[in-house]
Every structure is written in structure tokens, then in C-alpha cells.
Design a protein around this motif. Structure first.
Motif, PDB file in Angstrom:
ATOM      1  N   PHE A  95       0.842  -1.194   0.000  1.00 10.75           N
ATOM      2  CA  PHE A  95       0.000   0.000   0.000  1.00 10.75           C
ATOM      3  C   PHE A  95       0.881   1.250   0.000  1.00 10.75           C
ATOM      4  O   PHE A  95       1.932   1.287   0.640  1.00 10.75           O
ATOM      5  N   ALA A 150     -13.527   3.895   3.724  1.00  9.92           N
ATOM      6  CA  ALA A 150     -12.660   3.057   4.575  1.00  9.92           C
ATOM      7  C   ALA A 150     -12.075   3.818   5.749  1.00  9.92           C
ATOM      8  O   ALA A 150     -11.786   5.016   5.653  1.00  9.92           O
ATOM      9  N   GLY A 151     -11.872   3.086   6.849  1.00 13.41           N
ATOM     10  CA  GLY A 151     -11.156   3.653   7.983  1.00 13.41           C
ATOM     11  C   GLY A 151      -9.670   3.647   7.707  1.00 13.41           C
ATOM     12  O   GLY A 151      -9.174   2.876   6.900  1.00 13.41           O
ATOM     13  N   GLY A 152      -8.934   4.536   8.362  1.00 10.56           N
ATOM     14  CA  GLY A 152      -7.488   4.619   8.159  1.00 10.56           C
ATOM     15  C   GLY A 152      -7.162   5.329   6.862  1.00 10.56           C
ATOM     16  O   GLY A 152      -7.992   6.072   6.309  1.00 10.56           O
ATOM     17  N   GLY A 189     -13.844  -0.882   2.376  1.00 14.84           N
ATOM     18  CA  GLY A 189     -14.307   0.473   2.677  1.00 14.84           C
ATOM     19  C   GLY A 189     -15.772   0.530   3.027  1.00 14.84           C
ATOM     20  O   GLY A 189     -16.635   0.434   2.154  1.00 14.84           O
ATOM     21  N   GLY A 190     -16.063   0.644   4.326  1.00 23.59           N
ATOM     22  CA  GLY A 190     -17.441   0.835   4.774  1.00 23.59           C
ATOM     23  C   GLY A 190     -18.229  -0.447   4.958  1.00 23.59           C
ATOM     24  O   GLY A 190     -19.430  -0.392   5.253  1.00 23.59           O
ATOM     25  N   VAL A 209     -12.691  -6.927   2.253  1.00 18.13           N
ATOM     26  CA  VAL A 209     -11.834  -6.650   3.407  1.00 18.13           C
ATOM     27  C   VAL A 209     -12.657  -5.876   4.425  1.00 18.13           C
ATOM     28  O   VAL A 209     -13.341  -4.918   4.071  1.00 18.13           O
ATOM     29  N   LEU A 215     -11.695  -3.906  14.616  1.00 21.13           N
ATOM     30  CA  LEU A 215     -11.177  -3.115  15.744  1.00 21.13           C
ATOM     31  C   LEU A 215     -11.960  -3.457  17.004  1.00 21.13           C
ATOM     32  O   LEU A 215     -11.434  -3.393  18.108  1.00 21.13           O
ATOM     33  N   TYR A 226     -10.366   3.000  22.846  1.00 21.21           N
ATOM     34  CA  TYR A 226     -10.549   3.025  21.388  1.00 21.21           C
ATOM     35  C   TYR A 226     -11.792   2.199  21.050  1.00 21.21           C
ATOM     36  O   TYR A 226     -12.692   2.639  20.309  1.00 21.21           O
TER      37      TYR A 226
HETATM   38  C1  FMN Z   1      -7.032   1.581  12.445  1.00 20.49           C
HETATM   39  C2  FMN Z   1      -6.780   1.261  11.001  1.00 20.49           C
HETATM   40  C3  FMN Z   1      -5.469   1.118  10.554  1.00 20.49           C
HETATM   41  C4  FMN Z   1      -5.221   0.808   9.217  1.00 20.49           C
HETATM   42  N1  FMN Z   1      -3.926   0.659   8.820  1.00 20.49           N
HETATM   43  C5  FMN Z   1      -3.662   0.286   7.553  1.00 20.49           C
HETATM   44  C6  FMN Z   1      -2.325   0.030   7.132  1.00 20.49           C
HETATM   45  O1  FMN Z   1      -1.389   0.121   7.926  1.00 20.49           O
HETATM   46  N2  FMN Z   1      -2.112  -0.340   5.853  1.00 20.49           N
HETATM   47  C7  FMN Z   1      -3.144  -0.490   4.966  1.00 20.49           C
HETATM   48  O2  FMN Z   1      -2.903  -0.857   3.813  1.00 20.49           O
HETATM   49  N3  FMN Z   1      -4.428  -0.253   5.331  1.00 20.49           N
HETATM   50  C8  FMN Z   1      -4.696   0.126   6.602  1.00 20.49           C
HETATM   51  N4  FMN Z   1      -5.997   0.323   6.981  1.00 20.49           N
HETATM   52  C9  FMN Z   1      -7.075   0.063   6.010  1.00 20.49           C
HETATM   53  C10 FMN Z   1      -7.530  -1.392   6.149  1.00 20.49           C
HETATM   54  O3  FMN Z   1      -6.513  -2.253   5.730  1.00 20.49           O
HETATM   55  C11 FMN Z   1      -8.803  -1.697   5.346  1.00 20.49           C
HETATM   56  O4  FMN Z   1      -8.548  -1.624   3.976  1.00 20.49           O
HETATM   57  C12 FMN Z   1      -9.932  -0.774   5.714  1.00 20.49           C
HETATM   58  O5  FMN Z   1     -10.031  -0.703   7.117  1.00 20.49           O
HETATM   59  C13 FMN Z   1     -11.251  -1.258   5.125  1.00 20.49           C
HETATM   60  O6  FMN Z   1     -12.278  -0.343   5.359  1.00 20.49           O
HETATM   61  P1  FMN Z   1     -13.205  -0.364   6.670  1.00 20.49           P
HETATM   62  O7  FMN Z   1     -12.340   0.187   7.767  1.00 20.49           O
HETATM   63  O8  FMN Z   1     -14.318   0.543   6.332  1.00 20.49           O
HETATM   64  O9  FMN Z   1     -13.614  -1.772   6.925  1.00 20.49           O
HETATM   65  C14 FMN Z   1      -6.280   0.649   8.308  1.00 20.49           C
HETATM   66  C15 FMN Z   1      -7.596   0.786   8.766  1.00 20.49           C
HETATM   67  C16 FMN Z   1      -7.856   1.086  10.082  1.00 20.49           C
HETATM   68  C17 FMN Z   1      -9.283   1.212  10.539  1.00 20.49           C
END
Ligand code: FMN
Length: 343
Positions: A95, A150-152, A189-190, A209, A215, A226
Motif C-alpha cells: 500500500f 474506509a477507515g485509516g 471500505g465501509g 476486506v 477493531l 478506542y
Molecule cells: C485503524 C486502522 C489502521 C489501518 N492501517 C492500515 C495500514 O497500515 N495499511 C493499509 O494498507 N491499510 C490500513 N488500513 C485500512 C484497512 O486495511 C482496510 O482496507 C480498511 O479498514 C477497510 O475499510 P473499513 O475500515 O471501512 O472496513 C487501516 C484501517 C484502520 C481502521
């Protein structure tokens, strides 16, 4: 998920029939320890379904039914590479390269060489142009299409999977008309429950995914504060926001241009929008760390990355139960559809 996706979480997901990922995250310094821990857990948990071959040392390569994720603008391929022939994880997730997807050519080439192609190469993208670039650069095994819900971290500007996923699907078919050479697409994502998975499948995804949902699992390493903030949140489109301020207050610099992260709105963001300087906001953040769990939530300041699906998450439960409920929901819907078509 950097700092959240531990070996314990990854193994629990794989054991339940998903594919769990360990976060190597921003650097690969302790990757060997993480993989060793995962291997031990897998050997304890070993069931024929998991096809664990960790015990076959001397008789052939190991194969761990988990993946490993890297944030490629900061992680070191050189440090990570020796772990691949030793542990042979099922997949690697790449990524955010610093200078475009040509940066990950060496990652893909060397990892493929190290495990004789057994480790599948997954690459996360957020738009059609990036999907095309990835296919041309490394011919990945899987493209993870991550929408802006998506989160993050993800692209600051983008679309939700409802439009970007079918557009990428069409584009990939143009690039690869041969049905035997299609690239698998996984939606992210979502998505928090089986309804989201079914919708993504209808859009053309071969899998999904879930990040934010996990979490709120027993095995995730985030703090109780958290997790409480995740459970308390509702109406994810309103209670979360995409921003770069949550990195800046934690002194994380270096994300390539065009990326930000989605997290729960808290005082850090509210003060940022009201004009508080990054310096002062960072100082308040560091003070807030002393409050521990009380520093999370809308009245807190601590970063709580989460996607728009957060409002669908009501309880902290075992990760295996999350996977199980997804499978049950999907099977029930497909069964119902199968029967309805006979009416
Ligand atoms: C707390 C958190 C940390 C994340 N860290 C990474 C990361 O280090 N690398 C990455 O490719 N995606 C990261 N993501 C994205 C996730 O891999 C994933 O694609 C995403 O959470 C999917 O969407 P959702 O959160 O809506 O389920 C992170 C997401 C969250 C919520």
C-alpha cells in the motif's frame, strides 16, 4: 491495520475461514517476531482446514495461512525479505508507494522469487488510474479496491466502492480480455456486515476486506478506550472525517501527496478546523495521552481511525464470530435467493 492487526487477530480470522493479515505497518523491524508468534499460534490451533504446513520443516517450505501488510513508502523491503522464504505467508499486501507503483516492482519481484510465487501479491488502490498502473507494473494476484468510506489511510479524493469497483472491473476486462487471466478484486471500505459483503459481490468483487469491524474484536490490540469509542459511534458518514491532522499531531510525516486518513471526529479535528495551530494541537495531543482510555471519544483528542461503517458495530466480540456471522449472513441471503427464484 498498523498497530491493531496482531498475529492473534490474524490467526483468529484465518482459523474462522477468512484470511487474517498481520500489520508490518510503517517499518518491518519486528516482522520476524510477529511471524514467529503467528506460526506458534497456528501450530497450536492447527486444524486440517487451515492447511498449516509450518511443521514440515525439512520436508518442504513452510506456508502460513495469513497475510502481511506493508506501508511501502516507509517499510523496508531489505529488512522484510529474509522472513519470506522462512515463513512463506499466504499473501503480502502492499500500500501507498512513495513515487507511484513502479516503486513496488522490486517488492513484487523479490517476494515472488523468495517464495517461488507461493506468496500472493495483493495491492491496495483507490482509483481506476492506479489500478491500471499496478496491473502494468507488477501483474498483481489481487487488487484491493478501497473506497473513500474506509477507515485509516486512503486517497483523499476518491469514490465509494459502489462506483469505483465496477469501473475498475470494466477497465481490467479491457486490459485482460482472456477470462482465464482475470485479476481478482477485493472490495474494502465501509463494509461491516454481510449486507455490505453481498453488495460488494454484486458489484463484481470476489471478496471483501473488513478493517473497522475487527477493531471491535477481542483479539485486536487497540485499547479499551478506542473500542468504546467505536461502539459508541453512530451515523458514520457524520461521525467520521477524512483528514491529515490525525497524523500531524502524532508526528507521523511522509505520507505521499494525495493520502489522508478517516477517523472519528474528536477535539483534535474540531480545534484544527477552528484554526488551532498544528504545534499547539500536537502539544494537547501529547497531554491527552496521559488520560489513557478517557482520551478517546468525541470529547477526547486521541486518534481513532474508523470507517463510515462504524455505526453498524454494536459489540466487541471474538474475531472468529465476526467471520462466522458474515458467512451465515451471506449463505442465508444466497439460499433465500435460490429458493425465491423457484417460486
Ligand atoms: C485503524 C486502522 C489502521 C489501518 N492501517 C492500515 C495500514 O497500515 N495499511 C493499509 O494498507 N491499510 C490500513 N488500513 C485500512 C484497512 O486495511 C482496510 O482496507 C480498511 O479498514 C477497510 O475499510 P473499513 O475500515 O471501512 O472496513 C487501516 C484501517 C484502520 C481502521
Amino acid at each position: 491495520m498498523a498497530k491493531a492487526a496482531t498475529p492473534k487477530l490474524a490467526v483468529a480470522v484465518s482459523k474462522a475461514g477468512g484470511l487474517g493479515f498481520i500489520a508490518a505497518g510503517y517499518n518491518s523491524d519486528n516482522l520476524e517476531d510477529l511471524l514467529e508468534e503467528a506460526e506458534k499460534l497456528l501450530l497450536q490451533e492447527s486444524t486440517p482446514d487451515l492447511k498449516i504446513k509450518a511443521e514440515t520443516e525439512g520436508k518442504g517450505p513452510k506456508f502460513l495461512p495469513i497475510g502481511v501488510g506493508f506501508i511501502t513508502w516507509s517499510a523496508s523491503l531489505g529488512k522484510a525479505l529474509p522472513c519470506f522464504p522462512r515463513y512463506c505467508p499466504a499473501a503480502v499486501w502492499l500500500f501507498a508507494p512513495a513515487n507511484g507503483f513502479k516503486d513496488i516492482i522490486s517488492w513484487a519481484d523479490q517476494i515472488r522469487k523468495a517464495t517461488a510465487g507461493k506468496t500472493r501479491i495483493w495491492v491496495q488502490v483507490g482509483c481506476v488510474a492506479d489500478a491500471v498502473d499496478v496491473v502494468e507494473a507488477i501483474d498483481p494476484d489481487v487488487i484491493v479496491v478501497q473506497g473513500v468510506d474506509a477507515g485509516g489511510h486512503a486517497l483523499a479524493q476518491g469514490a465509494s466502492i459502489i462506483s469505483v469497483l465496477p469501473e475498475i472491473s470494466d477497465k481490467l476486462r479491457e486490459l485482460r480480455p482472456d477470462p482465464l487471466r482475470q485479476i481478482n478484486m477485493i472490495a474494502a471500505g465501509g463494509i461491516s456486515d454481510s449486507r455490505g459483503v453481498l453488495a460488494a459481490m454484486a458489484l463484481g468483487a470476489q471478496g471483501c476486506v473488513l478493517g473497522t469491524r475487527f477493531l471491535a474484536s477481542y483479539e485486536c490490540s487497540v485499547t479499551d478506550g478506542y473500542q468504546k469509542a467505536i461502539i459508541d459511534a453512530s451515523d458514520g458518514g457524520i461521525s467520521t472525517v477524512r483528514t491529515t491532522i490525525y497524523d500531524k499531531v502524532r508526528d507521523i510525516h511522509g505520507w505521499p501527496q494525495g493520502y489522508d486518513g478517516r477517523g472519528l471526529i474528536n477535539k483534535t479535528y474540531v480545534d484544527h478546523v477552528a484554526g488551532l495551530s498544528e504545534f499547539d494541537n500536537g502539544n494537547l495531543y501529547r497531554e491527552e495521552l496521559n488520560r489513557g482510555d478517557a482520551g478517546y471519544g468525541t470529547d477526547g483528542r486521541l486518534t481513532t481511525y474508523a470507517g463510515t461503517g462504524v455505526g453498524l458495530i454494536k459489540k466487541v466480540i471474538p474475531a472468529g464470530d465476526i467471520v462466522k456471522s458474515l458467512h451465515e449472513g451471506i449463505n442465508a441471503a444466497l439460499y433465500w435467493r435460490g429458493n425465491a427464484s423457484r417460486l
